[in-house]
Design an enzyme around this catalytic site. Structure first.
Site, PDB file in Angstrom:
ATOM      1  N   ARG A  31      23.964 -50.640 105.810  1.00  0.00           N
ATOM      2  CA  ARG A  31      23.323 -49.349 105.553  1.00  0.00           C
ATOM      3  C   ARG A  31      23.485 -48.410 106.747  1.00  0.00           C
ATOM      4  NH1 ARG A  31      17.829 -50.779 102.043  1.00  0.00           N
ATOM      5  NH2 ARG A  31      18.884 -50.657 100.022  1.00  0.00           N
ATOM      6  N   LYS A  70      15.897 -61.532  88.536  1.00  0.00           N
ATOM      7  CA  LYS A  70      14.685 -60.775  88.193  1.00  0.00           C
ATOM      8  C   LYS A  70      14.714 -60.343  86.735  1.00  0.00           C
ATOM      9  CE  LYS A  70      14.531 -59.232  92.892  1.00  0.00           C
ATOM     10  NZ  LYS A  70      15.789 -58.683  93.375  1.00  0.00           N
ATOM     11  N   GLY A  92      21.024 -55.556  96.372  1.00  0.00           N
ATOM     12  CA  GLY A  92      21.111 -56.248  97.660  1.00  0.00           C
ATOM     13  C   GLY A  92      21.828 -57.583  97.562  1.00  0.00           C
ATOM     14  N   GLY A 119      16.821 -51.063  94.138  1.00  0.00           N
ATOM     15  CA  GLY A 119      15.975 -50.477  93.091  1.00  0.00           C
ATOM     16  C   GLY A 119      16.527 -49.172  92.552  1.00  0.00           C
TER      17      GLY A 119
HETATM   18  N1  LIG Z   1      20.970 -69.536  87.119  1.00  0.00           N
HETATM   19  C1  LIG Z   1      20.228 -69.187  88.150  1.00  0.00           C
HETATM   20  N2  LIG Z   1      19.144 -69.892  88.490  1.00  0.00           N
HETATM   21  C2  LIG Z   1      18.382 -69.536  89.545  1.00  0.00           C
HETATM   22  N3  LIG Z   1      18.622 -68.468  90.328  1.00  0.00           N
HETATM   23  C3  LIG Z   1      19.699 -67.739  90.031  1.00  0.00           C
HETATM   24  C4  LIG Z   1      20.548 -68.055  88.937  1.00  0.00           C
HETATM   25  N4  LIG Z   1      21.525 -67.118  88.901  1.00  0.00           N
HETATM   26  C5  LIG Z   1      21.301 -66.267  89.914  1.00  0.00           C
HETATM   27  N5  LIG Z   1      20.208 -66.626  90.600  1.00  0.00           N
HETATM   28  C6  LIG Z   1      19.633 -65.973  91.783  1.00  0.00           C
HETATM   29  O1  LIG Z   1      19.546 -64.582  91.578  1.00  0.00           O
HETATM   30  C7  LIG Z   1      19.356 -63.977  92.843  1.00  0.00           C
HETATM   31  C8  LIG Z   1      19.916 -62.594  92.873  1.00  0.00           C
HETATM   32  O2  LIG Z   1      19.418 -61.855  91.807  1.00  0.00           O
HETATM   33  P1  LIG Z   1      18.718 -60.426  91.969  1.00  0.00           P
HETATM   34  O3  LIG Z   1      18.241 -60.086  90.604  1.00  0.00           O
HETATM   35  O4  LIG Z   1      17.727 -60.494  93.074  1.00  0.00           O
HETATM   36  O5  LIG Z   1      19.996 -59.540  92.402  1.00  0.00           O
HETATM   37  P2  LIG Z   1      20.086 -58.057  92.979  1.00  0.00           P
HETATM   38  O6  LIG Z   1      19.488 -57.121  91.982  1.00  0.00           O
HETATM   39  O7  LIG Z   1      21.492 -57.826  93.427  1.00  0.00           O
HETATM   40  O8  LIG Z   1      19.194 -58.137  94.291  1.00  0.00           O
HETATM   41  P3  LIG Z   1      18.203 -57.129  95.067  1.00  0.00           P
HETATM   42  O9  LIG Z   1      16.898 -57.206  94.362  1.00  0.00           O
HETATM   43  O10 LIG Z   1      18.161 -57.740  96.443  1.00  0.00           O
HETATM   44  O11 LIG Z   1      18.793 -55.742  95.048  1.00  0.00           O
HETATM   45  C9  LIG Z   1      20.036 -64.881  93.843  1.00  0.00           C
HETATM   46  O12 LIG Z   1      19.086 -65.294  94.793  1.00  0.00           O
HETATM   47  C10 LIG Z   1      20.520 -66.062  92.990  1.00  0.00           C
HETATM   48  O13 LIG Z   1      20.339 -67.310  93.625  1.00  0.00           O
HETATM   49  O1  LIG Z   2      15.505 -51.229 100.323  1.00  0.00           O
HETATM   50  C1  LIG Z   2      15.430 -50.408  99.396  1.00  0.00           C
HETATM   51  O2  LIG Z   2      15.797 -50.675  98.226  1.00  0.00           O
HETATM   52  C2  LIG Z   2      14.997 -49.011  99.715  1.00  0.00           C
HETATM   53  O3  LIG Z   2      15.000 -48.782 101.085  1.00  0.00           O
HETATM   54  C3  LIG Z   2      13.632 -48.728  99.121  1.00  0.00           C
HETATM   55  O4  LIG Z   2      12.686 -49.570  99.697  1.00  0.00           O
HETATM   56  P1  LIG Z   2      11.291 -49.864  98.921  1.00  0.00           P
HETATM   57  O5  LIG Z   2      11.649 -50.711  97.733  1.00  0.00           O
HETATM   58  O6  LIG Z   2      10.403 -50.553  99.920  1.00  0.00           O
HETATM   59  O7  LIG Z   2      10.757 -48.529  98.496  1.00  0.00           O
END
Ligand SMILES: Nc1ncnc2c1ncn2[C@@H]1O[C@H](COP(=O)(O)OP(=O)(O)OP(=O)(O)O)[C@@H](O)[C@H]1O
Ligand SMILES: O=C(O)[C@H](O)COP(=O)(O)O
Length: 395
Positions: free
Chosen positions: A37, A198, A353, A376
């Site tokens: 970043r 998620k 992330g 997000g």
């Molecule tokens: N089949 C599975 N069982 C358990 N965990 C899983 C599986 N597939 C993926 N994951 C987990 O999902 C996580 C990543 O998903 P997430 O939804 O957080 O991704 P992202 O949206 O890129 O992340 P962020 O919220 O950091 O922006 C990883 O930690 C991975 O281990």
């Molecule tokens: O890390 C992020 O996705 C942004 O900096 C926003 O952070 P926040 O989810 O704590 O608002």
């Protein structure tokens, strides 16, 4: 980009330029552990400084509860930023008030300062008019280069943009252009890949995507909820059993959008690296099994989808990619997407992330057309939601 003023339209010389950046970077024991970043905001800061502006950086860090707390100070981040920028960045241990005024008052053209965490003030997240006034008093113009915080209607993202003459920074511009190309006027067929963990936070996203894309590939923990919704056994896999009806609704409203779910899976009985594993059909997952990755037949099916596509939007890995060998599906698909992009056959945009970490681990991130550092904000944009920080910049 004509809907926004950019740095091209700003008279920067001698001006106090309040620049909202996203310095919410991963850190451990006061050390920044990933500088992605930071790297993204350098062009905007350099351009402002080189054009004789006085760059006053505003950022949040973590989620402090509206008051100062040392753990969430931006001080260590100022050091990392100065190293990356290759010029001094003075850290100011206040966000507003006399200390901030006096530090900014002694700046020269081309100087860069970083103010303390905006979230040390309750008025930031509440977008309080009084706090917006205090921030606005520190600058002449406002530049927002923090797309990844634009889903927050906070004082330093939304409030200030409505109070001062406001401009999109270079990263904000690049992000908006790449995202518009991927979903607003994409070349078809458009494929969305949604995986990760998620599930509940991403179900709304899926509901929106089925109306906008040609193929929706569901992987990772997300897929398990859909497999269960189809009546398949998922054993001890990550699965939101209370959301099966929602998953069924999404499948039912897919219409012309083709939904691709895994046909085979790599299962283990422990969630740990190198746990003994086997590949099974999704119809043969045992009661003690955990699905930790997609299997080779699913990888081949996703590759075929990508080969026929022109645009890819990706959020969420296909498996527990942090644990080898359960990264294999994500790595294989990421490398295929990168190769297709590099050959000119595909426009590929990824965000989130963990997704970016997975693409980096696969050595594929550089092959993508655009990798967003937003988490997000990227998801909300994919959902078709209005981002307040972006809306406030519009002319
Ligand atoms: N089949 C599975 N069982 C358990 N965990 C899983 C599986 N597939 C993926 N994951 C987990 O999902 C996580 C990543 O998903 P997430 O939804 O957080 O991704 P992202 O949206 O890129 O992340 P962020 O919220 O950091 O922006 C990883 O930690 C991975 O281990
Ligand atoms: O890390 C992020 O996705 C942004 O900096 C926003 O952070 P926040 O989810 O704590 O608002």
């Amino acid at each position: 980009m004509s809907q926004f003023r950019t740095l091209d339209d700003a008279d920067l010389r001698g001006k106090r330029v309040l620049v909202r950046v996203d310095l919410n970077v991963p850190a451990e024991n006061g050390r920044v552990t990933d500088r992605t970043r930071i790297a993204r905001i350098l062009p905007t800061i350099r351009e402002i400084a080189d054009k004789g502006g006085r760059a006053v950086l505003l950022a949040h860090f973590g989620r402090p509860k509206g008051g100062p707390d040392e753990k969430n100070s931006l001080k260590p981040v100022a050091l990392a930023l100065a190293e990356e920028l290759g010029r001094p960045v003075a850290f100011v241990p206040a966000t507003v008030g006399d200390i901030a005024h006096s530090a900014i008052g002694s700046m020269k053209d081309g100087d860069v300062v970083l103010l303390e965490n905006t979230r040390f003030h309750a008025g930031e997240e509440a977008n309080e008019a009084g706090f917006v006034d205090q921030l606005a008093a520190l600058g002449d113009i406002f530049v927002n280069d923090a797309f990844s915080a634009a889903h927050r209607a906070h004082a330093s993202t939304e409030g200030l943009a409505r109070r001062l003459p406001s401009h999109a920074g270079r990263t904000m511009q690049a992000e908006l252009a790449a995202l518009a190309r991927a979903l607003e006027r994409p070349e078809r067929p458009v494929v969305a890949v949604v995986g990760g963990a998620k599930v509940s936070t991403k179900l709304e996203l899926l509901g929106n995507l089925v109306t906008r894309v040609d193929v929706l590939v569901i992987g990772g923990g997300m897929a398990n909820t859909f497999l269960a919704a189809q009546g398949k056994a998922v054993g001890r896999s990550l699965c939101e059993h209370d959301l099966l009806d929602t998953a069924r609704d999404i499948l039912a409203k897919a219409g012309k959008c083709r939904i691709v779910l895994p046909v085979d899976a790599v299962v283990a009985s422990e969630f740990k690296a190198h746990a003994p594993s086997k590949t099974v059909s999704v119809d043969a997952v045992g009661p003690d099994d955990m699905i930790l990755d997609i299997g080779p037949q699913s990888v081949a099916a996703v590759k075929a989808v990508l080969e026929a596509a022109r645009t890819l939007v990706w959020n969420g890995p296909f498996g527990a990619f942090e644990l080898q060998p359960f990264d294999a599906g994500t790595v294989a698909v990421a490398q295929e997407a990168a190769a297709l992009t590099l050959s000119g056959a595909l426009v590929s945009v990824a965000g989130g992330g963990d997704t970016v970490a997975a693409l980096n681990a696969a050595g594929a991130a550089d092959g993508f057309t655009y990798v967003s550092t937003a988490g997000g904000a990227f998801l909300e944009w994919m959902e078709g939601k209005v981002l307040p920080g972006v809306e406030a910049l519009r002319l």
